[in-house]
Design a protein around this motif. Structure first.
Motif, PDB file in Angstrom:
ATOM      1  N   ASP A 269     -14.056  -0.893 -21.114  1.00 50.40           N
ATOM      2  CA  ASP A 269     -13.079   0.200 -21.314  1.00 50.40           C
ATOM      3  C   ASP A 269     -13.234   0.817 -22.694  1.00 50.40           C
ATOM      4  N   VAL A 270     -13.452  -0.049 -23.685  1.00 49.06           N
ATOM      5  CA  VAL A 270     -13.575   0.432 -25.074  1.00 49.06           C
ATOM      6  C   VAL A 270     -14.808   1.314 -25.209  1.00 49.06           C
ATOM      7  N   ILE A 271     -15.918   0.831 -24.706  1.00 50.08           N
ATOM      8  CA  ILE A 271     -17.170   1.578 -24.906  1.00 50.08           C
ATOM      9  C   ILE A 271     -17.195   2.823 -24.021  1.00 50.08           C
ATOM     10  N   LYS A 272     -16.505   2.756 -22.882  1.00 50.16           N
ATOM     11  CA  LYS A 272     -16.479   3.935 -22.000  1.00 50.16           C
ATOM     12  C   LYS A 272     -15.784   5.109 -22.690  1.00 50.16           C
ATOM     13  N   ARG A 273     -14.722   4.824 -23.432  1.00 53.14           N
ATOM     14  CA  ARG A 273     -14.023   5.913 -24.145  1.00 53.14           C
ATOM     15  C   ARG A 273     -14.955   6.564 -25.167  1.00 53.14           C
ATOM     16  N   TRP A 274     -15.740   5.746 -25.845  1.00 49.52           N
ATOM     17  CA  TRP A 274     -16.696   6.312 -26.810  1.00 49.52           C
ATOM     18  C   TRP A 274     -17.778   7.120 -26.094  1.00 49.52           C
ATOM     19  N   SER A 275     -18.202   6.637 -24.949  1.00 47.02           N
ATOM     20  CA  SER A 275     -19.225   7.360 -24.187  1.00 47.02           C
ATOM     21  C   SER A 275     -18.694   8.751 -23.804  1.00 47.02           C
ATOM     22  N   LEU A 287     -24.530  13.396 -18.221  1.00 42.26           N
ATOM     23  CA  LEU A 287     -24.837  11.955 -18.267  1.00 42.26           C
ATOM     24  C   LEU A 287     -23.585  11.125 -18.025  1.00 42.26           C
ATOM     25  N   TYR A 288     -22.453  11.618 -18.572  1.00 42.68           N
ATOM     26  CA  TYR A 288     -21.189  10.899 -18.365  1.00 42.68           C
ATOM     27  C   TYR A 288     -20.755  11.011 -16.894  1.00 42.68           C
ATOM     28  N   GLU A 289     -20.927  12.203 -16.330  1.00 44.87           N
ATOM     29  CA  GLU A 289     -20.536  12.379 -14.915  1.00 44.87           C
ATOM     30  C   GLU A 289     -21.387  11.500 -14.000  1.00 44.87           C
ATOM     31  N   ILE A 290     -22.675  11.437 -14.322  1.00 42.97           N
ATOM     32  CA  ILE A 290     -23.571  10.576 -13.522  1.00 42.97           C
ATOM     33  C   ILE A 290     -23.126   9.111 -13.646  1.00 42.97           C
ATOM     34  N   SER A 291     -22.796   8.709 -14.870  1.00 44.94           N
ATOM     35  CA  SER A 291     -22.377   7.309 -15.094  1.00 44.94           C
ATOM     36  C   SER A 291     -21.103   7.010 -14.308  1.00 44.94           C
ATOM     37  N   GLU A 292     -20.153   7.937 -14.381  1.00 49.08           N
ATOM     38  CA  GLU A 292     -18.884   7.690 -13.663  1.00 49.08           C
ATOM     39  C   GLU A 292     -19.108   7.618 -12.154  1.00 49.08           C
ATOM     40  N   ARG A 293     -20.016   8.454 -11.650  1.00 49.11           N
ATOM     41  CA  ARG A 293     -20.267   8.404 -10.208  1.00 49.11           C
ATOM     42  C   ARG A 293     -20.938   7.076  -9.820  1.00 49.11           C
ATOM     43  N   ILE A 294     -21.874   6.630 -10.654  1.00 52.64           N
ATOM     44  CA  ILE A 294     -22.520   5.334 -10.347  1.00 52.64           C
ATOM     45  C   ILE A 294     -21.461   4.231 -10.361  1.00 52.64           C
ATOM     46  N   GLU A 295     -20.562   4.298 -11.323  1.00 49.44           N
ATOM     47  CA  GLU A 295     -19.480   3.300 -11.384  1.00 49.44           C
ATOM     48  C   GLU A 295     -18.660   3.337 -10.089  1.00 49.44           C
ATOM     49  N   ALA A 296     -18.307   4.563  -9.638  1.00 45.69           N
ATOM     50  CA  ALA A 296     -17.474   4.685  -8.427  1.00 45.69           C
ATOM     51  C   ALA A 296     -18.209   4.119  -7.215  1.00 45.69           C
TER      52      ALA A 296
END
Ligand SMILES: CC(C)(COP(=O)(O)OP(=O)(O)OC[C@H]1O[C@@H](n2cnc3c(N)ncnc32)[C@H](O)[C@@H]1OP(=O)(O)O)[C@@H](O)C(=O)NCCC(=O)NCCS
Length: 373
Positions: A269-275, A287-296
């Motif tokens: 959670d901490v590092i995600k906010r920085w990302s 890149l952030y949108e791609i990361s969030e989609r992979i997470e989902a």
């Protein structure tokens, strides 16, 4: 008494530590009792390194003098520079650090355990110098000056890498990452370092063991593998399709899952906010949108959550750090944890030598070589 072996020693308590708790009910992740949320919000990496090495938070004057002590240990011996120059340009930076640590063990050997603290400080200070010296020599032909007057390891590293001092909030982003990476109980590299220490070997050997163990993609190397995955997709839809294909092919997605955490990695959670912040600021929102989609997709398909390595990858990328240096950043931070574990192991040592369950053939008659079929 353990009679049957658990694959990968999962769930096996292999020893004691007062350094950190990982996933214990009511604790979360703590370093010497302090929560990772508090430390990453309010402390600096140097403060955390002191905490790990000494057991208590430093007083203001102690922190100032600790930071100054680290600052004056950033130089590299000439012989080490020569060796860094003859290493191949294509070496992996983790191999460079592993070699550099070993060379330091020859040039400035630990002759008695009384030197352990001094050596831990030396390695914490000189690893960023080593990596950047090797990098610049091989990528731009420059023999850089490795001493800066930056007051933190994060600022020192970014300064050496980019050739100019970095903005304060970028240094803080790296500083927070180092705090999150500094310590994690009996993870594979720490356990390996403790095994080395338990034979009464020297600290350099313990840290070299740690670096070698950290390198693999199931451990520290996951942050580099996560970045390669994220940037292989052009957008979030392509990422969803790509990850679905990988899962269908029974491939692992690096940066997800954890041996101890079962529902969440509190560092994520901490590092995600920085990302999020840094991707916005550097116009790398895709890149952030791609990361969030992979997470989902990973949550939906596998019930798996991102670990620290997943969002740390985009943080490092936004800081302009080459992907092959991501795991070395983990080394800069974990040197504090590894050293503290070696001190702890030495403080109450017994050789770590587990037993194995034999599953080979029964007793057999030896056949001389000329009679073998
Ligand atoms: C961290 C890790 C090694 C923990 O491993 P572990 O406790 O030994 O768990 P396993 O590898 O046995 O995985 C258990 C199940 O979850 C699946 N799984 C675990 N992590 C997965 C991932 N990242 N992607 C896809 N599936 C995963 C495994 O395929 C396995 O499924 P199965 O039971 O159907 O075979 C593992 O989650 C992993 O390989 N993650 C990716 C590497 C990574 O990010 N490492 C950094 C850790 S901080």
């Amino acid at each position: 008494m353990i009679t049957t072996s658990e694959a990968g020693l999962a769930g096996v308590v292999a020893g004691q530590t007062a350094l950190s708790t990982v996933g214990k009910k009511g604790f979360g992740l703590t370093y010497r009792g302090y929560s990772i949320e508090d430390l990453s919000e309010h402390a600096s990496f140097e403060e955390v390194a002191w905490l790990l090495l000494h057991g208590e938070l430093p007083l203001y004057e102690q922190l100032v003098s600790f930071s100054e002590d680290l600052q004056v240990r950033r130089s590299l011996p000439d012989h080490l520079k020569q060796i860094l120059e003859i290493l191949p340009r294509k070496s992996h930076p983790m191999d460079v650090l592993r070699t550099g640590c070993s060379v330091m063990g020859c040039l400035e050997p630990e002759e008695s355990a009384e030197q352990q603290y001094e050596i831990a400080m030396r390695l914490l200070s000189s690893f960023p110098s080593m990596l950047c010296y090797w990098h610049h020599y091989h990528h731009s032909g420059q023999r850089i000056e490795v001493e800066t007057d930056d007051d933190s390891i994060a600022a020192h590293f970014l300064h050496l890498l980019h050739g100019t001092p970095a903005a304060e909030h970028l240094c803080r982003a790296l500083d927070v990452s180092l705090i999150l990476y500094a310590e994690h109980e009996y993870n594979a590299s720490t356990f390996a370092a403790r095994i080395t220490a338990s034979t009464m070997s020297d600290l350099y050997s313990g840290i070299t063991t740690g670096i070698g163990t950290l390198r693999g993609p199931l451990h520290g190397g996951a942050n580099e593998a996560s970045m390669e995955l994220i940037e292989s997709y052009v957008n979030a839809d392509a990422a969803e399709q790509g990850v679905m294909d990988r899962l269908a092919a029974k491939q692992k997605i690096m940066g997800f899952g954890h041996r101890v955490y079962k529902t969440v990695d509190p560092r994520s959670d901490v590092i995600k906010r920085w990302s999020h912040t840094l991707c916005d600021e550097t116009a790398l929102v895709p890149l952030y949108e791609i990361s969030e989609r992979i997470e989902a997709v990973m949550r939906r398909e596998k019930g798996l959550f991102p670990n620290l390595d997943f969002y740390a990858a985009t943080v490092f990328h936004c800081l302009g750090i080459p992907t092959t240096m991501f795991t070395p950043l983990f080394v800069f931070a974990r040197t504090a944890g590894w050293s503290a574990h070696v001190f702890e192991q030495r403080g109450n040592n017994r050789l770590i030598r587990p037993a194995a369950e034999y599953n080979g053939p029964g007793p057999r008659v030896f056949v001389p070589i000329n009679e073998r079929a």
